[in-house]
Write a protein that holds these residues in place. Sequence first.
Motif, PDB file in Angstrom:
ATOM      1  N   ALA A  51     -64.459   6.186  32.479  1.00 20.51           N
ATOM      2  CA  ALA A  51     -65.310   6.281  31.298  1.00 20.51           C
ATOM      3  C   ALA A  51     -64.508   6.118  30.014  1.00 20.51           C
ATOM      4  O   ALA A  51     -64.957   5.490  29.063  1.00 20.51           O
ATOM      5  CB  ALA A  51     -66.053   7.607  31.304  1.00 20.51           C
ATOM      6  N   TYR A  52     -63.284   6.642  29.996  1.00 25.05           N
ATOM      7  CA  TYR A  52     -62.583   6.490  28.727  1.00 25.05           C
ATOM      8  C   TYR A  52     -61.835   5.163  28.609  1.00 25.05           C
ATOM      9  O   TYR A  52     -61.376   4.806  27.529  1.00 25.05           O
ATOM     10  CB  TYR A  52     -61.803   7.747  28.346  1.00 25.05           C
ATOM     11  CG  TYR A  52     -60.405   7.967  28.840  1.00 25.05           C
ATOM     12  CD1 TYR A  52     -59.332   7.299  28.235  1.00 25.05           C
ATOM     13  CD2 TYR A  52     -60.135   8.896  29.822  1.00 25.05           C
ATOM     14  CE1 TYR A  52     -58.038   7.547  28.637  1.00 25.05           C
ATOM     15  CE2 TYR A  52     -58.846   9.156  30.231  1.00 25.05           C
ATOM     16  CZ  TYR A  52     -57.798   8.470  29.632  1.00 25.05           C
ATOM     17  OH  TYR A  52     -56.531   8.731  30.016  1.00 25.05           O
TER      18      TYR A  52
ATOM     19  N   SER B  59     -63.418   3.347  25.806  1.00 22.15           N
ATOM     20  CA  SER B  59     -62.897   3.606  24.456  1.00 22.15           C
ATOM     21  C   SER B  59     -61.591   2.849  24.249  1.00 22.15           C
ATOM     22  O   SER B  59     -61.344   2.330  23.161  1.00 22.15           O
ATOM     23  CB  SER B  59     -62.741   5.104  24.197  1.00 22.15           C
ATOM     24  OG  SER B  59     -61.783   5.682  25.065  1.00 22.15           O
TER      25      SER B  59
ATOM     26  N   ALA C 253     -51.636   6.297  28.068  1.00 19.70           N
ATOM     27  CA  ALA C 253     -50.999   6.691  26.806  1.00 19.70           C
ATOM     28  C   ALA C 253     -50.125   5.562  26.261  1.00 19.70           C
ATOM     29  O   ALA C 253     -50.087   5.324  25.045  1.00 19.70           O
ATOM     30  CB  ALA C 253     -50.188   7.966  26.999  1.00 19.70           C
TER      31      ALA C 253
ATOM     32  N   PHE D 150     -52.429   2.964  24.706  1.00 21.47           N
ATOM     33  CA  PHE D 150     -52.930   3.432  23.410  1.00 21.47           C
ATOM     34  C   PHE D 150     -51.823   3.354  22.351  1.00 21.47           C
ATOM     35  O   PHE D 150     -52.074   3.017  21.195  1.00 21.47           O
ATOM     36  CB  PHE D 150     -53.441   4.873  23.515  1.00 21.47           C
ATOM     37  CG  PHE D 150     -54.901   4.991  23.883  1.00 21.47           C
ATOM     38  CD1 PHE D 150     -55.883   4.568  23.002  1.00 21.47           C
ATOM     39  CD2 PHE D 150     -55.287   5.540  25.095  1.00 21.47           C
ATOM     40  CE1 PHE D 150     -57.239   4.692  23.324  1.00 21.47           C
ATOM     41  CE2 PHE D 150     -56.635   5.660  25.432  1.00 21.47           C
ATOM     42  CZ  PHE D 150     -57.609   5.241  24.546  1.00 21.47           C
TER      43      PHE D 150
ATOM     44  N   ALA E 194     -61.147   7.031  15.855  1.00 23.85           N
ATOM     45  CA  ALA E 194     -61.178   7.300  17.295  1.00 23.85           C
ATOM     46  C   ALA E 194     -59.776   7.284  17.891  1.00 23.85           C
ATOM     47  O   ALA E 194     -59.486   8.016  18.832  1.00 23.85           O
ATOM     48  CB  ALA E 194     -62.066   6.276  18.003  1.00 23.85           C
TER      49      ALA E 194
ATOM     50  N   ALA F 148     -58.180  10.068  20.183  1.00 25.48           N
ATOM     51  CA  ALA F 148     -57.720   9.761  21.546  1.00 25.48           C
ATOM     52  C   ALA F 148     -56.323  10.327  21.782  1.00 25.48           C
ATOM     53  O   ALA F 148     -56.054  10.954  22.815  1.00 25.48           O
ATOM     54  CB  ALA F 148     -57.722   8.248  21.773  1.00 25.48           C
TER      55      ALA F 148
ATOM     56  N   GLY G 115     -56.497  14.019  22.178  1.00 21.81           N
ATOM     57  CA  GLY G 115     -57.021  14.357  23.504  1.00 21.81           C
ATOM     58  C   GLY G 115     -55.964  14.232  24.593  1.00 21.81           C
ATOM     59  O   GLY G 115     -55.918  15.032  25.523  1.00 21.81           O
ATOM     60  N   LEU G 116     -55.075  13.236  24.461  1.00 19.67           N
ATOM     61  CA  LEU G 116     -53.996  13.062  25.440  1.00 19.67           C
ATOM     62  C   LEU G 116     -52.935  14.149  25.280  1.00 19.67           C
ATOM     63  O   LEU G 116     -52.310  14.593  26.245  1.00 19.67           O
ATOM     64  CB  LEU G 116     -53.339  11.682  25.281  1.00 19.67           C
ATOM     65  CG  LEU G 116     -54.204  10.472  25.635  1.00 19.67           C
ATOM     66  CD1 LEU G 116     -53.540   9.177  25.187  1.00 19.67           C
ATOM     67  CD2 LEU G 116     -54.475  10.426  27.130  1.00 19.67           C
TER      68      LEU G 116
ATOM     69  N   LEU H 167     -62.262  19.570  21.333  1.00 23.93           N
ATOM     70  CA  LEU H 167     -61.284  19.996  22.340  1.00 23.93           C
ATOM     71  C   LEU H 167     -61.308  21.510  22.520  1.00 23.93           C
ATOM     72  O   LEU H 167     -61.188  22.013  23.643  1.00 23.93           O
ATOM     73  CB  LEU H 167     -59.876  19.530  21.932  1.00 23.93           C
ATOM     74  CG  LEU H 167     -59.624  18.043  22.162  1.00 23.93           C
ATOM     75  CD1 LEU H 167     -58.406  17.570  21.386  1.00 23.93           C
ATOM     76  CD2 LEU H 167     -59.437  17.762  23.648  1.00 23.93           C
TER      77      LEU H 167
ATOM     78  N   PHE I  88     -62.655  14.035  27.505  1.00 24.99           N
ATOM     79  CA  PHE I  88     -61.945  13.082  26.652  1.00 24.99           C
ATOM     80  C   PHE I  88     -62.876  12.110  25.923  1.00 24.99           C
ATOM     81  O   PHE I  88     -62.763  11.889  24.720  1.00 24.99           O
ATOM     82  CB  PHE I  88     -60.942  12.318  27.519  1.00 24.99           C
ATOM     83  CG  PHE I  88     -60.061  11.382  26.753  1.00 24.99           C
ATOM     84  CD1 PHE I  88     -58.865  11.823  26.217  1.00 24.99           C
ATOM     85  CD2 PHE I  88     -60.413  10.058  26.578  1.00 24.99           C
ATOM     86  CE1 PHE I  88     -58.038  10.959  25.514  1.00 24.99           C
ATOM     87  CE2 PHE I  88     -59.602   9.189  25.875  1.00 24.99           C
ATOM     88  CZ  PHE I  88     -58.411   9.646  25.342  1.00 24.99           C
ATOM     89  N   ILE I  89     -63.808  11.528  26.682  1.00 22.06           N
ATOM     90  CA  ILE I  89     -64.674  10.492  26.103  1.00 22.06           C
ATOM     91  C   ILE I  89     -65.512  11.064  24.954  1.00 22.06           C
ATOM     92  O   ILE I  89     -65.741  10.402  23.940  1.00 22.06           O
ATOM     93  CB  ILE I  89     -65.568   9.856  27.207  1.00 22.06           C
ATOM     94  CG1 ILE I  89     -66.383   8.688  26.675  1.00 22.06           C
ATOM     95  CG2 ILE I  89     -66.475  10.863  27.875  1.00 22.06           C
ATOM     96  CD1 ILE I  89     -65.633   7.409  26.574  1.00 22.06           C
TER      97      ILE I  89
ATOM     98  N   VAL J  25     -63.263  11.469  21.788  1.00 19.33           N
ATOM     99  CA  VAL J  25     -63.075  10.194  21.090  1.00 19.33           C
ATOM    100  C   VAL J  25     -64.348   9.803  20.342  1.00 19.33           C
ATOM    101  O   VAL J  25     -64.310   9.372  19.191  1.00 19.33           O
ATOM    102  CB  VAL J  25     -62.686   9.091  22.112  1.00 19.33           C
ATOM    103  CG1 VAL J  25     -62.629   7.730  21.445  1.00 19.33           C
ATOM    104  CG2 VAL J  25     -61.334   9.423  22.753  1.00 19.33           C
TER     105      VAL J  25
END
Lengths: 234, 102
Positions: free
Chosen positions: A28-29, A32, A58, A61, A169, A173, A176-177, B80, B86-87, B90
């Motif tokens: 899903a990601y 993005s 990573a 990205f 975004a 991202a 999030g990582l 978070l 994650f999605i 973003v």
Amino acid sequence: MWGRFRGLDGETRSVVRDGIAVGVATGAYGVSFGAISVASGLDVWQTCALSLLVFTGASQFALVGVVAAGGSPFFGAVSGLLLGTRNTLYGLKVAPMLGWTGARRAAAAHLLIDESTAMTLTRSTREHARAGFLSAGVAVFTLWNLATLVGAIAGDSLGDPRAYGLDAAVGGAFLGLLWPRLDTMRTRLAAVAGAALALALVPLTPAGVPVLAAGVVALGMGLMGRSDSREAQS
Amino acid sequence: MIWLAVLGCALGCYLLKLAGMSVPERVLADPVLRRTADLLPVVLLSALVAVQVFAGRGTDGPVLGVDARLAGLGAAFVALLLRAPFIVVVFVAALTAALLRL
């Protein structure tokens, strides 16, 4: 395929199911990533080549992030490589569990990423370790690449990426990582120091350099640091 | 130039993976190497967050500044904290910045 799946014992089947579930979530990601990559100035082919050939999120990205910031693609590639070093650490851990050699090991290496490692390390037998590694690796590879293509084509037809907040975004991202790694005081300190050094260098150096220079913080803290409990265990 | 970077990064990342699968685990016995390798992803990702959000292109090179991207990062942070996947993280970062620019 289905017949073979039914022929597996109960626990192996559940390991494979978990691996596929991880693949679906990660795929899903990939959407993005595809959209952000074309918004950063790469074309659809370059974006798909990154997911097929680099295949470690990573690093991908990082490369497109540096290009988006106006940095040289060369610095982007080096940032991607530095982030790719964590897969080397994963390999050291999973290789003895998987026990593959020769061509099998060379093929398996391409699937060595965060997700396949996580689905391997918790297993107690070689059979389950292999099932976990392969199911997560193959599922993530398939869905990550399909999703990248979908995201890249969609991103390409959107027009001005800023109007959709795609530049914001990218920061989201990376956060999030980073998030799951901020589990100790030490890593939080390293994160703050790395960000501060990079920002200080932004006005002074070409785009792409500040991120690479932040790597010095890891070396500095590595040289200074005491052994923590995690090291004592192993 | 971008193709060269893509292919170079691909080859290097594969060799890093293969090296991990091929060399003995005792390579990690050196504590300095190990601590540095553990911290490298943290430091690089955090630098990427900072640069991605605060750096912009000025007339004579990169400059620091604040715009809708910071609000996007704030929204990602909240997502978070709420344990969003994650999605979603973003997506809310993009949505927040996009709404501010309307």
